[in-house]
Design a protein around this motif. Sequence first.
Motif, PDB file in Angstrom:
ATOM      1  N   ILE A  79       0.856  -1.185   0.000  1.00 51.38           N
ATOM      2  CA  ILE A  79       0.000   0.000   0.000  1.00 51.38           C
ATOM      3  C   ILE A  79       0.893   1.238   0.000  1.00 51.38           C
ATOM      4  O   ILE A  79       1.698   1.420   0.920  1.00 51.38           O
ATOM      5  CB  ILE A  79      -0.900   0.062   1.261  1.00 51.38           C
ATOM      6  CG1 ILE A  79      -1.653  -1.247   1.497  1.00 51.38           C
ATOM      7  CG2 ILE A  79      -1.830   1.267   1.215  1.00 51.38           C
ATOM      8  CD1 ILE A  79      -2.692  -1.583   0.483  1.00 51.38           C
ATOM      9  N   THR A  95      -7.880   5.436  -6.227  1.00 51.75           N
ATOM     10  CA  THR A  95      -6.915   4.385  -5.909  1.00 51.75           C
ATOM     11  C   THR A  95      -6.367   3.834  -7.217  1.00 51.75           C
ATOM     12  O   THR A  95      -7.124   3.519  -8.133  1.00 51.75           O
ATOM     13  CB  THR A  95      -7.565   3.283  -5.052  1.00 51.75           C
ATOM     14  OG1 THR A  95      -8.123   3.890  -3.871  1.00 51.75           O
ATOM     15  CG2 THR A  95      -6.539   2.254  -4.627  1.00 51.75           C
ATOM     16  N   ILE A 111     -10.615  -0.868  -1.155  1.00 48.34           N
ATOM     17  CA  ILE A 111     -10.124   0.308  -0.423  1.00 48.34           C
ATOM     18  C   ILE A 111     -10.872   1.554  -0.885  1.00 48.34           C
ATOM     19  O   ILE A 111     -11.325   2.358  -0.059  1.00 48.34           O
ATOM     20  CB  ILE A 111      -8.601   0.473  -0.608  1.00 48.34           C
ATOM     21  CG1 ILE A 111      -7.863  -0.636   0.145  1.00 48.34           C
ATOM     22  CG2 ILE A 111      -8.140   1.852  -0.130  1.00 48.34           C
ATOM     23  CD1 ILE A 111      -6.372  -0.692  -0.129  1.00 48.34           C
ATOM     24  N   GLN A 114     -14.464   1.765   0.524  1.00 49.15           N
ATOM     25  CA  GLN A 114     -14.473   2.138   1.939  1.00 49.15           C
ATOM     26  C   GLN A 114     -14.126   3.616   2.112  1.00 49.15           C
ATOM     27  O   GLN A 114     -14.772   4.336   2.884  1.00 49.15           O
ATOM     28  CB  GLN A 114     -13.489   1.271   2.734  1.00 49.15           C
ATOM     29  CG  GLN A 114     -13.949  -0.144   2.956  1.00 49.15           C
ATOM     30  CD  GLN A 114     -15.065  -0.255   3.979  1.00 49.15           C
ATOM     31  OE1 GLN A 114     -15.388   0.671   4.711  1.00 49.15           O
ATOM     32  NE2 GLN A 114     -15.665  -1.429   4.029  1.00 49.15           N
ATOM     33  N   VAL A 150      -2.871   4.770  -2.970  1.00 48.30           N
ATOM     34  CA  VAL A 150      -4.102   5.444  -2.559  1.00 48.30           C
ATOM     35  C   VAL A 150      -3.868   6.951  -2.537  1.00 48.30           C
ATOM     36  O   VAL A 150      -3.025   7.449  -1.794  1.00 48.30           O
ATOM     37  CB  VAL A 150      -4.563   4.967  -1.161  1.00 48.30           C
ATOM     38  CG1 VAL A 150      -5.879   5.637  -0.780  1.00 48.30           C
ATOM     39  CG2 VAL A 150      -4.683   3.453  -1.112  1.00 48.30           C
ATOM     40  N   THR A 152      -5.519   9.825  -1.259  1.00 44.74           N
ATOM     41  CA  THR A 152      -6.574   9.989  -0.255  1.00 44.74           C
ATOM     42  C   THR A 152      -7.486  11.190  -0.502  1.00 44.74           C
ATOM     43  O   THR A 152      -8.682  11.120  -0.246  1.00 44.74           O
ATOM     44  CB  THR A 152      -5.957  10.093   1.143  1.00 44.74           C
ATOM     45  OG1 THR A 152      -4.953  11.120   1.141  1.00 44.74           O
ATOM     46  CG2 THR A 152      -5.326   8.771   1.557  1.00 44.74           C
ATOM     47  N   ILE A 175      -9.214   2.775   5.027  1.00 51.48           N
ATOM     48  CA  ILE A 175      -8.215   2.018   4.269  1.00 51.48           C
ATOM     49  C   ILE A 175      -7.988   0.658   4.915  1.00 51.48           C
ATOM     50  O   ILE A 175      -7.925  -0.367   4.230  1.00 51.48           O
ATOM     51  CB  ILE A 175      -6.903   2.820   4.138  1.00 51.48           C
ATOM     52  CG1 ILE A 175      -7.149   4.086   3.312  1.00 51.48           C
ATOM     53  CG2 ILE A 175      -5.802   1.969   3.519  1.00 51.48           C
ATOM     54  CD1 ILE A 175      -6.001   5.097   3.355  1.00 51.48           C
ATOM     55  N   GLY A 178     -10.761  -1.687   4.032  1.00 55.98           N
ATOM     56  CA  GLY A 178     -10.608  -2.179   2.668  1.00 55.98           C
ATOM     57  C   GLY A 178      -9.583  -3.301   2.589  1.00 55.98           C
ATOM     58  O   GLY A 178      -9.786  -4.301   1.890  1.00 55.98           O
ATOM     59  N   ILE A 179      -8.498  -3.159   3.331  1.00 54.88           N
ATOM     60  CA  ILE A 179      -7.452  -4.190   3.354  1.00 54.88           C
ATOM     61  C   ILE A 179      -7.981  -5.470   3.996  1.00 54.88           C
ATOM     62  O   ILE A 179      -7.781  -6.566   3.463  1.00 54.88           O
ATOM     63  CB  ILE A 179      -6.198  -3.665   4.086  1.00 54.88           C
ATOM     64  CG1 ILE A 179      -5.530  -2.564   3.245  1.00 54.88           C
ATOM     65  CG2 ILE A 179      -5.221  -4.805   4.385  1.00 54.88           C
ATOM     66  CD1 ILE A 179      -4.467  -1.777   3.990  1.00 54.88           C
TER      67      ILE A 179
END
Length: 186
Positions: A79, A95, A111, A114, A150, A152, A175, A178-179
């Motif tokens: 990530i 993303t 990710i 979310q 990502v 953000t 995040i 999502g992971i």
Amino acid sequence: MKVFINPGHMPGIDSGAINRSLLLRECDIALSFGELLAKKLRSAGCSVRLLQSCNLCGEEPPAPNICAAANNWPADIFISLHCNSFNTAVRGAETLCCAESSSAGTLAWLIQKQLADTLQKFDASFPDRGIKERPDLAVLRCTEMPAVLVETAFIDNDKDAVLLIDRQDTITSAIARGITDYWCLL
């Protein structure tokens, strides 16, 4: 699950994007996000390594090589955390991955969902900019595990920048969800 976190850019060498009016640097926000995300993932039972370096893929020795470190560990997922920048008007989260039709694409989608859903609860006008394919990026191309970058929010947009400052726990929790959603699919 072994998660390698790369906060983007490097203080003192490459600050990344900046917001001059709020005195924010992408490298600082990314590191703060990385540390918070690492703590959340460790609490969820993940093994985590965090590395912020100017050496993405061997181009800046003797700084630690991010891709080699992730590959040699070896991480299950990678990530990279960033803040976007464009023209002070654009907003939202996106993303990036090498290919949407891949494990990395699935991770990116989870990710992104979310992150966008969570931030829209605080700001209904916050844009979901979706998934973008970027096979040209070294951290996505040179890692051997599913890897995402990502973006953000837009640090140069003051409305997004406030979210980057005030909602760090919220953003990193999204995040992390999502992971862990991704890990549950495997």
